[in-house]
Design a protein around this motif. Structure first.
Motif, short mmCIF file in Angstrom:
data_model
loop_
_atom_site.label_atom_id
_atom_site.label_comp_id
_atom_site.label_asym_id
_atom_site.label_seq_id
_atom_site.Cartn_x
_atom_site.Cartn_y
_atom_site.Cartn_z
N LEU A 19 5.87 -43.95 28.92
CA LEU A 19 6.54 -42.68 28.68
C LEU A 19 7.96 -42.75 29.23
CD1 LEU A 19 6.31 -39.71 27.74
CD2 LEU A 19 5.52 -39.16 30.04
N THR A 20 8.93 -42.33 28.43
CA THR A 20 10.33 -42.39 28.86
C THR A 20 10.93 -41.01 29.08
OG1 THR A 20 11.19 -42.39 26.60
CG2 THR A 20 10.63 -44.53 27.57
N THR A 21 10.13 -39.95 28.87
CA THR A 21 10.64 -38.59 29.03
C THR A 21 9.73 -37.81 29.96
OG1 THR A 21 9.43 -37.95 27.04
CG2 THR A 21 11.75 -38.52 26.77
N THR A 22 10.09 -36.57 30.24
CA THR A 22 9.27 -35.69 31.08
C THR A 22 7.87 -35.54 30.49
OG1 THR A 22 11.25 -34.46 31.67
CG2 THR A 22 9.14 -33.38 32.09
N ALA A 23 6.87 -35.58 31.36
CA ALA A 23 5.49 -35.54 30.87
C ALA A 23 5.18 -34.24 30.14
CB ALA A 23 4.52 -35.74 32.03
N PHE A 24 5.65 -33.11 30.67
CA PHE A 24 5.36 -31.82 30.04
C PHE A 24 6.65 -31.11 29.68
CE2 PHE A 24 1.41 -32.60 32.31
CZ PHE A 24 0.48 -32.30 31.33
N ALA A 50 12.33 -22.68 17.76
CA ALA A 50 13.01 -23.96 17.59
C ALA A 50 12.26 -25.02 18.40
CB ALA A 50 14.44 -23.85 18.08
N PRO A 51 12.29 -26.28 17.96
CA PRO A 51 11.66 -27.34 18.77
C PRO A 51 12.36 -27.46 20.13
CG PRO A 51 12.16 -28.11 16.55
CD PRO A 51 12.86 -26.80 16.71
N PRO A 52 11.64 -27.88 21.16
CA PRO A 52 12.28 -28.09 22.46
C PRO A 52 13.39 -29.13 22.36
CG PRO A 52 9.89 -28.13 22.67
CD PRO A 52 10.20 -28.14 21.20
N THR A 53 14.34 -29.04 23.26
CA THR A 53 15.43 -30.01 23.28
C THR A 53 14.88 -31.40 23.61
OG1 THR A 53 16.99 -28.32 23.99
CG2 THR A 53 17.63 -30.62 24.32
N GLY A 54 15.09 -32.34 22.72
CA GLY A 54 14.63 -33.71 22.96
C GLY A 54 13.15 -33.89 22.66
N ASP A 55 12.81 -35.01 22.04
CA ASP A 55 11.42 -35.32 21.73
C ASP A 55 10.69 -35.85 22.96
OD1 ASP A 55 11.93 -34.69 19.10
OD2 ASP A 55 12.19 -36.78 18.46
N HIS A 56 9.36 -35.80 22.90
CA HIS A 56 8.55 -36.64 23.77
C HIS A 56 8.65 -38.06 23.21
CE1 HIS A 56 6.49 -34.37 26.82
NE2 HIS A 56 6.13 -33.44 25.96
N VAL A 57 8.91 -39.04 24.06
CA VAL A 57 9.13 -40.40 23.58
C VAL A 57 8.32 -41.40 24.41
CG1 VAL A 57 10.81 -42.22 23.11
CG2 VAL A 57 11.45 -39.82 22.79
N TYR A 58 7.58 -42.26 23.72
CA TYR A 58 6.94 -43.42 24.33
C TYR A 58 7.64 -44.67 23.78
CZ TYR A 58 2.86 -42.49 27.24
OH TYR A 58 2.03 -42.18 28.29
N ARG A 59 7.83 -45.66 24.65
CA ARG A 59 8.44 -46.93 24.27
C ARG A 59 7.35 -48.01 24.34
NH1 ARG A 59 10.93 -51.34 26.72
NH2 ARG A 59 12.85 -52.10 25.68
N LEU A 68 -0.03 -42.20 17.56
CA LEU A 68 0.22 -41.02 18.38
C LEU A 68 -0.62 -39.86 17.85
CD1 LEU A 68 1.97 -39.71 20.62
CD2 LEU A 68 3.68 -39.23 18.87
N ALA A 69 -1.19 -39.08 18.76
CA ALA A 69 -2.04 -37.94 18.36
C ALA A 69 -1.59 -36.68 19.08
CB ALA A 69 -3.50 -38.23 18.68
N ARG A 159 7.31 -40.79 18.89
CA ARG A 159 8.02 -39.54 19.16
C ARG A 159 7.19 -38.36 18.68
NH1 ARG A 159 13.47 -40.85 20.07
NH2 ARG A 159 14.04 -42.96 19.39
N ALA A 160 7.33 -37.24 19.38
CA ALA A 160 6.61 -36.03 19.00
C ALA A 160 7.43 -34.80 19.34
CB ALA A 160 5.26 -35.95 19.69
N SER A 161 7.25 -33.76 18.54
CA SER A 161 7.86 -32.47 18.83
C SER A 161 6.94 -31.39 18.26
CB SER A 161 9.26 -32.36 18.22
OG SER A 161 9.90 -31.17 18.66
N ALA A 162 7.05 -30.17 18.77
CA ALA A 162 6.18 -29.09 18.31
C ALA A 162 6.91 -27.76 18.42
CB ALA A 162 4.89 -29.04 19.13
N TRP A 163 6.51 -26.81 17.58
CA TRP A 163 7.07 -25.47 17.62
C TRP A 163 5.97 -24.48 17.26
CZ3 TRP A 163 8.64 -29.69 14.97
CH2 TRP A 163 8.40 -29.75 13.60
N MET A 164 6.22 -23.19 17.47
CA MET A 164 5.14 -22.21 17.40
C MET A 164 5.62 -20.87 16.84
SD MET A 164 4.93 -21.55 21.52
CE MET A 164 3.56 -20.40 21.48
#
Length: 359
Positions: A19-24, A50-59, A68-69, A159-164
């Motif tokens: 993981l290269t970004t914040t976990a939550f 709007a989606p959060p700033t920046g994706d969740h990213v795994y390298r 990715l799930a 990479r992942a992103s989500a909105w609601m």
């Protein structure tokens, strides 16, 4: 003599993901919104966030098939769907507050494979060389079909992103909706084996204000007696017009959510409906109620400036005082309107429905 030769495996050959970004991450959402009284079940309580700033990213590096799930956790499905941000249908989940549901969309990328505007409550379509999967255990899972050689210089990124969006699922009342952490669980897979969940999305509590309490009273307007001979042709009216006032009392501190970005002053509007139907819509003329015996006439409604009302049109109530509340007076006038060549005598009653709208 026995000779054993051994070459250590390349570090890149052992697949791994970091993981290269914040976990939550917290999803953007309103923290306060209004549940309009006349909003139908299934209606949107907020806009898509709007989606959060920046994706969740795994390298990821090494040789393997990487996936990715995304899975919604802690919420049951509400048994309905709503329109997604791209026009597709997405699942609505229950929140901890009765009558308030929430829908999610996501974007999942696993190397060159992608799921976009995906429903996190059911199967979705994909683009690229991918195997989209849906299970109750793993949620929406995307994995590329073939193994790749990912190096430190040329890694694979997940990479992942989500909105609601909040949806009305039933009768609502004021209260607080809270969410588990994670609200959306994200896990990566290597060669079809899913890892434990250690990253995801969550959301702040939601404060819902119950239906506004502007009040108005039923009103009966006595139209008086008019001779049929007073009508001289189609479009003529009884005189003088009957003036009357619809009074609306709105309390202070009515707030709502505008465009899904936070608390704002509520916008109040009203509309008129004709249960029996419209006789001459452009002139604000409605059909008499069943049981009326007069023929050849309808009832015309105009505003204080003698402009015919447009039924099923939303009119604004401007000047609402957020601090002190406001009493509104909607001045109208009514007259009988000749709709046919011949006017027959009899009773002439009509019903108009007045509806308040809150945004």
């Amino acid at each position: 003599m026995l000779l054993f030769l051994w070459w250590p495996a390349s570090a890149d050959a052992q697949p791994k993901c970091e993981l290269t970004t914040t976990a939550f991450k917290y999803m953007y959402q309103p923290s306060y919104l209004l549940a309009p009284r006349d909003l139908p079940i299934g209606g949107a309580l907020s806009a898509w966030s709007a989606p959060p700033t920046g994706d969740h990213v795994y390298r990821c590096t090494g040789t393997g098939a990487f996936g990715l799930a995304m899975k919604v956790t802690g919420l049951s499905t509400a048994g309905m769907q709503t329109t997604g941000s791209a026009g597709g249908m997405v699942t609505v989940f229950n929140t901890s507050l009765p009558g308030v549901g929430v829908a999610f969309e996501g974007r999942i990328e696993a190397g060159s494979c992608r799921l976009t505007n995906v429903d996190l409550g059911g199967p979705g379509a994909s683009s690229g060389s991918a195997i989209p999967k849906w299970t109750a255990t793993d949620g929406q899972w995307l994995e590329c079909t073939s193994a790749v050689q990912a190096t430190e210089a040329n890694p694979v990124f997940l990479r992942a992103s989500a909105w609601m969006r909040y949806i009305k699922t039933g009768p609502t009342s004021a209260g607080l909706a809270t969410f588990d952490q994670p609200l959306i669980e994200l896990r990566h897979s290597i060669n079809g084996v899913m890892t434990r969940a250690n990253w995801g999305y969550t959301a702040w509590p939601l404060n819902v204000q119950g239906p506004p309490t502007c009040t108005t009273q039923d009103l009966t307007v006595a139209m008086g007696t008019h001779k049929s001979s007073a009508f001289t042709g189609i479009g003529t009216t009884s005189a003088p017009a009957k003036m009357f006032t619809v009074s609306v009392a709105c309390p202070p501190d009515m707030r709502g959510n505008i465009a899904g970005v936070g608390a704002s002053l509520v916008k109040i509007g009203y509309r008129f409906s004709a249960p029996a139907g419209l006789a001459v819509p452009a002139q604000g003329v409605i059909v008499l109620s069943s049981g009326s015996t007069a023929t050849g006439i309808g009832l015309q409604l105009k505003d204080a400036a003698a402009v015919p009302l447009q039924f099923e049109t939303l009119y604004p109530l401007t000047g609402y005082d957020y601090k002190n509340g406001t009493n509104f007076a909607i001045v109208l006038q009514a007259a009988y309107y000749q709709t046919s060549a011949t006017v027959g005598p009899g009773t002439a009653n009509a019903v108009v429905t007045f509806t308040l709208n809150y945004q």
